[in-house]
Enzyme design. Structure first.
Site, PDB file in Angstrom:
ATOM      1  N   HIS A   1      14.447   0.814   4.236  1.00 54.33           N
ATOM      2  CA  HIS A   1      14.994   0.058   5.366  1.00 54.33           C
ATOM      3  C   HIS A   1      16.396  -0.471   5.085  1.00 54.33           C
ATOM      4  O   HIS A   1      16.942  -1.226   5.885  1.00 54.33           O
ATOM      5  CB  HIS A   1      14.045  -1.081   5.753  1.00 54.33           C
ATOM      6  CG  HIS A   1      12.797  -0.581   6.408  1.00 54.33           C
ATOM      7  ND1 HIS A   1      11.620  -0.449   5.718  1.00 54.33           N
ATOM      8  CD2 HIS A   1      12.550  -0.151   7.662  1.00 54.33           C
ATOM      9  CE1 HIS A   1      10.689   0.031   6.528  1.00 54.33           C
ATOM     10  NE2 HIS A   1      11.227   0.218   7.709  1.00 54.33           N
TER      11      HIS A   1
ATOM     12  N   ASP B   1     -12.075   0.082  -1.257  1.00 58.37           N
ATOM     13  CA  ASP B   1     -13.280   0.445  -0.506  1.00 58.37           C
ATOM     14  C   ASP B   1     -12.996   1.471   0.594  1.00 58.37           C
ATOM     15  O   ASP B   1     -13.925   2.080   1.121  1.00 58.37           O
ATOM     16  CB  ASP B   1     -13.898  -0.817   0.105  1.00 58.37           C
ATOM     17  CG  ASP B   1     -15.352  -0.621   0.491  1.00 58.37           C
ATOM     18  OD1 ASP B   1     -16.079   0.075  -0.259  1.00 58.37           O
ATOM     19  OD2 ASP B   1     -15.764  -1.161   1.540  1.00 58.37           O
TER      20      ASP B   1
ATOM     21  N   HIS C   1      -1.358   5.462   3.766  1.00 54.41           N
ATOM     22  CA  HIS C   1      -0.106   4.747   3.492  1.00 54.41           C
ATOM     23  C   HIS C   1      -0.143   3.375   4.147  1.00 54.41           C
ATOM     24  O   HIS C   1      -0.627   3.213   5.273  1.00 54.41           O
ATOM     25  CB  HIS C   1       1.091   5.526   4.030  1.00 54.41           C
ATOM     26  CG  HIS C   1       2.371   4.738   3.977  1.00 54.41           C
ATOM     27  ND1 HIS C   1       2.973   4.407   2.794  1.00 54.41           N
ATOM     28  CD2 HIS C   1       3.126   4.181   4.954  1.00 54.41           C
ATOM     29  CE1 HIS C   1       4.061   3.698   3.043  1.00 54.41           C
ATOM     30  NE2 HIS C   1       4.175   3.529   4.346  1.00 54.41           N
TER      31      HIS C   1
END
Length: 841
Positions: free
Chosen positions: A777, A738, A723
């Site tokens: 938020h 990657d 995350h």
């Protein structure tokens, strides 16, 4: 006649106001003398007296009375601080803000707490001997948002119709409310602080709408403290902004420079009228890779401001990295600028530029005391640097400063009564850094405190030789990691197929990021267990019940992949650090992350290892409560590194590799315990990206490698999630690929879904991906239709079989009355889209 200089100085100080004060003119760009009037101590008087001689003047004294002649040296101890923490030593502002937001206190109550904090900070700096004390670095939320308010650049959705901006407009811009979303929040350069991104366009009407800078200058002055008002510089403000919704993304933000400068001129005029003699413009974007057009904007802006700034001493402050050669050339040539500030901790190459040529008429504010870490300064080394600079720029043109604002470090070491005394001796928090700045300034002025410097040297020797710092086995294991790139044996597409057979998830699977709301009662139980006021048995019983509630709630909401809610965790980094060797912890080492949100970074002082499993017990317990997949929740090595105060005696990548090995052991133990989905959060990977392009590849190489180390040993059927939150990821998308995670969940909604643009531009992403569908938020609850619309936009650029549905981030800071309907709407939106997709097929 024998003269006792101290006794004489004491007598002299009592006469100072009447007889000596007029000798000290108000400072100007050509003077470094103390201002008048103010009370001056005997020790300060003594520091100015270079010698006392006895003489008799027969022409005026027929009795031959002896007089004392005081020979003064007019060398001030020039010291400066870029900024200071706002929250207070015990997070007083945090609690006042949250009380105000909850309707439990008035705006007057909040303002009283804020005024008391500002007053104590200014007085603390004055008492510490700081000469150039900043004002307007305090903020109720964020300094960039304060600048947005100052310029009246309020997005139309907040319904502002003019006048002085108050809390009724300011806080919705920062947090949103029931009817409007908040403005975007993103990382402040490469720190863990977040700023509110201004939304600008050609139609914005700028006006002087917040007199905060002037009011705080006057407030300090009323306390007898003359401060240096600090403003976010006009060019950096624009470069840190974004095009508003509906405005072409290619809109040239710098084209607005001539529209905002009139407001800056008004602010400057009011500050001059209020009596300000210095002003500080923070222009941190000067450390980035800027093109000629961007650099020209600085020249233009300060040329336009030159007449308004006349009569003021002007400081341009930079921080966080070296100033590139072309930017150095530009900033040293700026018109109307008296002084330049450089970060000489993270920007040591700037020293070479200064040596190659620094304007003789300008002051140099040398940032030699680290504003971003908690290690005591190497005073001897810093003094040597300062002495070399003094020879280059002149004795009266050098000011000792911090490398950046002390906002990014903890407040005061004096509050750490339980910290190991040896480790404590190695540290300096913001309050102690004030003392370090002043000690260096005094030493530079010929008043070196030998005892203080000796104690500092002894502490550094202790740290270097302490056996608790080094673990030879850990160092060998970390060194061996460089021989492999630690990739999983099969491709992500093959792994996803194997995982789907085992997990049997629907299309558009739903999940959350990890944490659930932490109630006051839960926090109290954790505190009491830590203080040994409740038994381990009682604590385990309570946490088990909390996990059970969270699991049942998720099953009722019909979420597909569950989490245990993390009720046992105080912080996603501190929780792990407490169980790893090489970490130390503070009681009050809080640092602001955004708004009222504070974090308490662990201190990595030595080699890192994992003595025993850290999360297996709770994750296994949670999995036993449900037949649905339960995510094991871990914090990744790069995030632990970037959200800690890291040892500075070895390269950061070596410490990161050590943490990666510890997390690798935990991942494999979770797999053995039957946890088939394991999330390794790397929320801060983007945050650590260097500010200069030339340094990015090296960082991304070792940080991505560190993540792969943690997950390379699991089976194909074990699904690895990660995350990331609140940063601009588009420029590192190939490094994210990657990382070779099976699924990535990533912030998306608050940044106007800019993440999706990278996929529109043709980047192919084969792993699972969950761009956040709503902003956690903000207290605002999104509707089912709004979330469904977001998912539809994602499906336009992402394949159905890889898309996940989840919030932007963890739910720890929210309340259950907000979380339940928001998650219910999220699940309903996912089901709605599944039905539409099924009917289409």
């Amino acid at each position: 006649m024998k003269v006792d200089m101290l006794t004489t100085a004491k007598k002299l100080s009592s006469l100072y106001m009447k007889q000596i004060s007029p000798l000290f003119p108000t400072p100007s760009s050509s003077s470094s003398s103390y201002s008048s009037p103010f009370i001056i101590s005997s020790s300060t008087i003594l520091s100015f007296v270079s010698s006392i001689s006895i003489f008799t003047n027969p022409s005026t004294n027929t009795r031959g009375t002896q007089f004392l002649r005081f020979n003064f040296r007019f060398r001030t101890m020039a010291s400066h601080v870029v900024g200071y923490p706002r929250m207070g030593p015990k997070r007083e502002l945090k609690f006042a803000l949250e009380s105000f937001w909850d309707g439990k206190c008035s705006s007057e109550d909040l303002e009283k707490v804020a005024a008391d904090l500002r007053s104590s900070i200014w007085k603390q700096m004055a008492d510490a001997g700081i000469k150039y004390i900043p004002s307007n670095t305090f903020s109720y939320y964020d300094q960039v948002l304060d600048t947005t308010a100052m310029l009246g650049a309020v997005p139309p959705r907040y319904g502002w119709s003019g006048g002085e901006i108050g809390f009724d407009v300011y806080f919705p811009m920062a947090r949103g409310n029931a009817s409007v979303p908040a403005m975007e929040m993103t990382k402040w350069f490469d720190t863990n602080y977040h700023y509110i991104v201004p939304e600008l366009g050609p139609d914005v009407k700028f006006s002087y709408a917040s007199r905060k800078a002037v009011n705080e200058y006057k407030e300090a002055k009323s306390l007898g403290i003359d401060t240096v008002p600090v403003l976010v510089g006009p060019v950096s403000f624009l470069l840190l902004s974004k095009a508003a919704k509906g405005v072409e993304k290619s809109f040239p933000l710098l084209s607005l420079i001539d529209k905002i400068l009139p407001v800056y001129k008004e602010v400057i005029a009011e500050l001059k009228a209020a009596g300000a003699s210095w002003i500080q413009f923070d222009e941190p974007t000067l450390v980035k890779d800027l093109d000629s057009h961007q650099l020209q904007a600085f020249s233009h802006a300060y040329s336009e401001l030159e007449s308004s700034l006349s009569g003021l001493n002007v400081l341009i402050e930079t921080y966080f990295a070296d100033v590139p050669a072309e930017a150095f050339k530009t900033v040293t040539a700026l018109k109307g600028v008296t002084a330049l500030g450089f970060d000489l901790v993270r920007g040591s190459k700037s020293l070479d530029l200064i040596k190659s040529g620094f304007p003789s008429e300008k002051y140099l504010f040398a940032g030699v005391v680290d504003g971003r870490n908690i290690w005591a300064n190497d005073l001897a080394s810093s003094l040597s640097t300062l002495q070399a600079l003094e020879n280059l720029v002149g004795k009266d043109k050098l000011v000792v400063s911090t490398s950046c604002s002390l906002l990014h470090t903890a407040v005061d070491l004096v509050n750490e009564t339980k910290l190991d005394e040896e480790i404590k001796s190695w540290l300096a928090f913001a309050a102690q850094k004030l003392v370090e700045v002043n000690a260096l300034a005094k030493a530079l002025a010929g008043q070196k405190d030998e005892a203080f410097f000796s104690a500092n040297a002894a502490a550094r020797t202790s740290r270097k030789s302490s056996p608790r710092v080094t673990n030879e086995g850990v160092q060998k294991a970390a060194a061996a990691l460089k021989d492999s790139d630690h990739r999983r044996a099969t491709t992500v597409s093959a792994r996803l197929e194997a995982q789907q057979k085992k997990l049997n998830l629907p299309s558009l699977p739903t999940t959350t990021i990890g944490s659930f709301p932490q109630t006051l009662e839960l926090r109290k139980v954790r505190r009491e267990f830590k203080a040994k006021k409740i038994s381990e048995e009682g604590y385990v019983k309570y946490i088990t019940e909390e996990i059970s509630k969270v699991v049942k709630l998720q099953e009722e909401l019909d979420i597909d992949v569950l989490v245990h809610g993390e009720p046992e965790r105080n912080d996603m980094v501190e929780y792990f650090g407490e169980q790893l060797s090489g970490f130390a912890f503070t009681a009050n080492g809080w640092v602001q992350s955004y708004g009222s949100r504070c974090v308490k970074p662990p201190i990595i002082y030595g080699d890192v290892s994992r003595p025993k499993p850290m999360t297996v017990f709770w994750s296994s317990l949670a999995q036993s409560m449900s037949k649905r997949p339960m995510k094991g929740m871990l914090t990744g090595p790069v995030t632990i590194l970037n959200w800690s105060f890291v040892r500075d005696d070895q390269p950061r990548f070596e410490t990161c590799y050590q943490i990666a090995l510890a997390i690798k052991d935990e991942v494999e133990d979770l797999e053995k315990a039957g946890i088939n989905v394991i999330q390794i959060d790397e929320a801060a990977l983007r945050e650590g990206l260097p500010l200069r392009k030339s340094e990015e590849a090296f960082y991304l190489n070792w940080s991505v490698h560190s993540f792969r180390i943690t997950s390379c040993g699991v089976q194909d059927t074990t699904q690895i999630h990660t995350h990331m939150c609140y940063s601009n990821f588009n420029d590192i998308i190939h490094s994210i690929i990657d990382m070779d995670a099976d699924v990535i969940t990533i912030e998306n909604s608050r940044s106007d879904e800019k993440l999706l643009s990278v996929f529109r531009e043709g980047v192919k992403y084969g792993a699972g991906i969950g761009p956040g569908v709503y902003d956690i938020h903000s207290p605002r609850i999104p509707s089912t239709e709004e979330i469904a619309d977001r998912i539809s936009k994602m499906l336009a650029v992402l394949d159905t079989n890889i898309l996940w549905v989840n919030p932007d981030c963890g739910l720890k800071t929210r309340k259950y009355p907000e979380v339940k309907p928001a998650l219910s709407n999220m699940v309903a939106a996912a089901k709605l889209l599944r039905a539409q997709l099924a009917s289409t097929k």
